[in-house]
Structure formats: C-alpha cells, structure tokens
Write a protein that holds these residues in place. Structure first.
Motif, PDB file in Angstrom:
ATOM      1  N   SER A  19      44.863  79.908  10.727  1.00 48.42           N
ATOM      2  CA  SER A  19      46.076  80.588  11.438  1.00 48.42           C
ATOM      3  C   SER A  19      46.010  80.294  12.884  1.00 48.42           C
ATOM      4  O   SER A  19      45.717  79.313  13.519  1.00 48.42           O
ATOM      5  N   CYS A  48      46.416  76.177   7.726  1.00 48.18           N
ATOM      6  CA  CYS A  48      47.593  76.704   8.275  1.00 48.18           C
ATOM      7  C   CYS A  48      47.704  77.142   9.622  1.00 48.18           C
ATOM      8  O   CYS A  48      47.821  78.088  10.159  1.00 48.18           O
ATOM      9  N   GLN A  50      47.717  72.948   4.153  1.00 48.59           N
ATOM     10  CA  GLN A  50      48.751  73.672   4.514  1.00 48.59           C
ATOM     11  C   GLN A  50      49.315  74.132   3.013  1.00 48.59           C
ATOM     12  O   GLN A  50      49.494  73.459   2.108  1.00 48.59           O
ATOM     13  N   GLY A  51      50.034  75.100   3.057  1.00 50.20           N
ATOM     14  CA  GLY A  51      50.919  75.626   2.038  1.00 50.20           C
ATOM     15  C   GLY A  51      52.273  75.460   2.229  1.00 50.20           C
ATOM     16  O   GLY A  51      52.891  75.488   3.319  1.00 50.20           O
ATOM     17  N   GLN A  89      54.943  76.649   1.033  1.00 51.61           N
ATOM     18  CA  GLN A  89      55.600  77.838   1.221  1.00 51.61           C
ATOM     19  C   GLN A  89      55.272  78.611   2.498  1.00 51.61           C
ATOM     20  O   GLN A  89      55.644  79.956   2.480  1.00 51.61           O
ATOM     21  N   ASP A  90      54.663  77.971   3.366  1.00 48.55           N
ATOM     22  CA  ASP A  90      54.453  78.648   4.541  1.00 48.55           C
ATOM     23  C   ASP A  90      55.318  78.466   5.568  1.00 48.55           C
ATOM     24  O   ASP A  90      55.570  77.619   6.270  1.00 48.55           O
ATOM     25  N   TRP A  91      56.344  79.660   5.728  1.00 57.30           N
ATOM     26  CA  TRP A  91      57.167  79.539   6.787  1.00 57.30           C
ATOM     27  C   TRP A  91      56.907  79.976   7.937  1.00 57.30           C
ATOM     28  O   TRP A  91      57.381  79.735   9.220  1.00 57.30           O
ATOM     29  N   HIS A  94      53.746  78.839   9.962  1.00 54.60           N
ATOM     30  CA  HIS A  94      52.896  77.525  10.591  1.00 54.60           C
ATOM     31  C   HIS A  94      52.817  76.555   9.940  1.00 54.60           C
ATOM     32  O   HIS A  94      52.260  76.110   8.993  1.00 54.60           O
ATOM     33  N   ILE A  95      53.970  75.668  10.140  1.00 53.73           N
ATOM     34  CA  ILE A  95      54.210  74.500   9.458  1.00 53.73           C
ATOM     35  C   ILE A  95      54.117  73.281  10.220  1.00 53.73           C
ATOM     36  O   ILE A  95      53.534  72.160   9.744  1.00 53.73           O
ATOM     37  N   GLY A 117      51.675  80.002  -0.006  1.00 51.36           N
ATOM     38  CA  GLY A 117      52.247  80.540   1.303  1.00 51.36           C
ATOM     39  C   GLY A 117      51.086  80.653   2.284  1.00 51.36           C
ATOM     40  O   GLY A 117      49.881  80.418   2.027  1.00 51.36           O
ATOM     41  N   HIS A 118      51.521  81.059   3.531  1.00 51.73           N
ATOM     42  CA  HIS A 118      50.570  81.575   4.555  1.00 51.73           C
ATOM     43  C   HIS A 118      49.203  82.195   4.045  1.00 51.73           C
ATOM     44  O   HIS A 118      48.192  81.717   4.359  1.00 51.73           O
ATOM     45  N   CYS A 166      45.040  81.456   3.590  1.00 50.37           N
ATOM     46  CA  CYS A 166      44.271  82.538   4.226  1.00 50.37           C
ATOM     47  C   CYS A 166      43.181  83.241   3.385  1.00 50.37           C
ATOM     48  O   CYS A 166      41.951  83.298   3.411  1.00 50.37           O
TER      49      CYS A 166
END
Length: 263
Positions: free
Chosen positions: A102, A126, A213-214, A216-218, A220-221, A241-242, A246
């Motif tokens: 992150s 991410c 990277q996920g 579904q991560d809105w 940090h893509i 997702g994010h 993590c």
C-alpha cells in the motif's frame, strides 16, 4: 534487536546485522494506518524458517515513531527516513530485498528510484502511486459555493455556518453520512504519493520487480497496470481486494502467496 534513536524512530532487526552466507537482507515497509506490526508475523517467519535478516520500522507518525512536523508526510520524505535507517544498519552497501505494501509500496518505489544499485529485488503489494488522495474538504465548501453561486447576497462565513449546522444534523440522523465523513476524514491524513510518471519502465529496467495486485482493489490499481507493460512480473489475484492482499502479507505462511520471492 530494537532501536530508538534521537529522532524517535522505532526500528526492529530480526536476526544478525550480517546474515549467514546465501541468506538475504530484507526490509519490510508498512502501509497507511499501520506500523511494523503489519509485517511482524511474516518477518519472524522469514527469519526463523529461512534465517534471513529482516529489518522493520515505523514510519514517522505511525506506531512508535514520532512526527514532529504535525502534518501528513509524503512518500518521498518517508523514503528519506528509510534511507537513514538502512544506512544506520550499514545495509546501504549490500544488496537488499525491499518490500512494501500500500503506502509502503509508494515509499519503496521512491527509494528504489534513488538507490536501485543496491536493491536485488523490489516486492510491491497493492502499491500506492496514483491518483493522489484529494477529498472534498468541508471547510472549503462554503467559500466555493459562495464564490461561484451566491457571492452577491451572502457572505462565506454565514454560508459555512449553515453548511456545518446542516451537516451536523444529517450526521446524527443518517448512518451513510457518518460513514462518508469518516472516510473523508481519513483521506485528509493520507500522505501524498508523488510517484513520477514513467517510474515503472525505469525501475523494471534497473532492478528485478515483482508486484502483486488484487483485481478487486479499487484503491491502488494504477501502479500495477503501469508495471504490467514492463519486464516486471505482475500477478493479479481475481478474488482479492486491497485489504485481502494486505492481510495475506501479514500472515504469509497461511496465505496463497508464493514463498520463492523471498529467496
């Protein structure tokens, strides 16, 4: 080994400063709203299971490290702090594996852009990098509306007072307003990333980069998408997702993330 030096920075070294032959020096950088404990379980596993030396720290303003500036610091400033820590342990003259998740990913990117010569591998989970956090600030709303719509018949101070009172009423009446306000408040403390354009190609050509990277991560893509067009290895997890990714970093032995990236 725990260190607290004159700048009140918390640093934790797991293992000897000089690791055994064929073992790695690994630096783990935590994300926003976290501290070294976000990596502690994985760090102990890397040391105890593989005999790597692992360095963790709390970025200024988080955990046990102070922030004397009384303002959110930006990722480049955190990279400078990271450099001081690495120099203190005299790891700057050795190859290291640098990992960040992150916000820690953005810090690691800045560090690698400056010091790619001693990074054997850059691991990003991410990573933050864009767009910059830019929430609509409530204190500025009255001035904005007054200047654009009501400048001829109402003063900004009066309009701000009306907006604040209306917001307080809505805040206690509707949970969705409380939810939105909480997230906007958190965004105001988010450090700026300031990751330069073109960083992905520069880094991918300077050192080995592995990014996770996920899908579904809105949050940090963009950095992962930037790396996807370079020689860097990018792995996308469709179901993550994010926070999922993590949490996987925090408990690596129990996750589906590959162990070989650390060796």
């Amino acid at each position: 080994m725990v260190h607290m030096h004159e700048d009140e920075v918390f640093e934790l070294l797991l293992g000897p400063n000089q690791p055994p032959e064929n073992r790695n020096r690994i630096v783990l950088v935590h994300g926003w709203l976290g501290d070294h404990r976000a990596w502690i379980k994985t760090g102990k596993w890397l040391h105890e299971a593989f005999n790597h030396s692992v360095l963790l720290l709390d970025l200024h303003g988080w955990g046990r490290s102070t922030n004397h500036s009384n303002r959110p610091l930006c990722a480049p400033e955190y990279a400078t702090q990271l450099r001081k820590t690495i120099e203190k342990f005299q790891w700057h003259s050795h190859k290291i594996i640098l990992a960040g998740k992150s916000l820690g990913g953005a810090v690691s990117i800045h560090y690698a852009l400056r010091h790619s010569d001693h990074i054997s591998r850059l691991l990003l989970f991410c990573p933050a990098g864009g767009p910059e956090p830019n929430p609509l600030m409530l204190p500025n709303l009255g001035q904005f509306v007054s200047n654009t719509l009501l400048a001829n018949w109402i003063r900004p101070q009066i309009l701000r007072r009306i907006i604040v009172r209306l917001f307080v009423y809505l805040f206690w009446r509707f949970w969705i307003v409380r939810y939105a306000y909480t997230h906007l408040s958190l965004l105001t403390t988010t450090p700026e990333y300031q990751v330069p354009r073109g960083f992905a190609h520069h880094l991918a050509n300077a050192t080995q980069v592995i990014a996770f990277q996920g899908n579904q991560d809105w949050l940090h893509i963009q950095p992962a998408l930037d790396f996807a067009s370079t020689p860097a290895k990018v792995t996308f997890y469709k179901h993550m997702g994010h926070m999922d990714l993590c949490h996987a970093c925090a408990d690596w032995p129990e996750s589906e993330l590959p162990d070989h990236v650390w060796h």
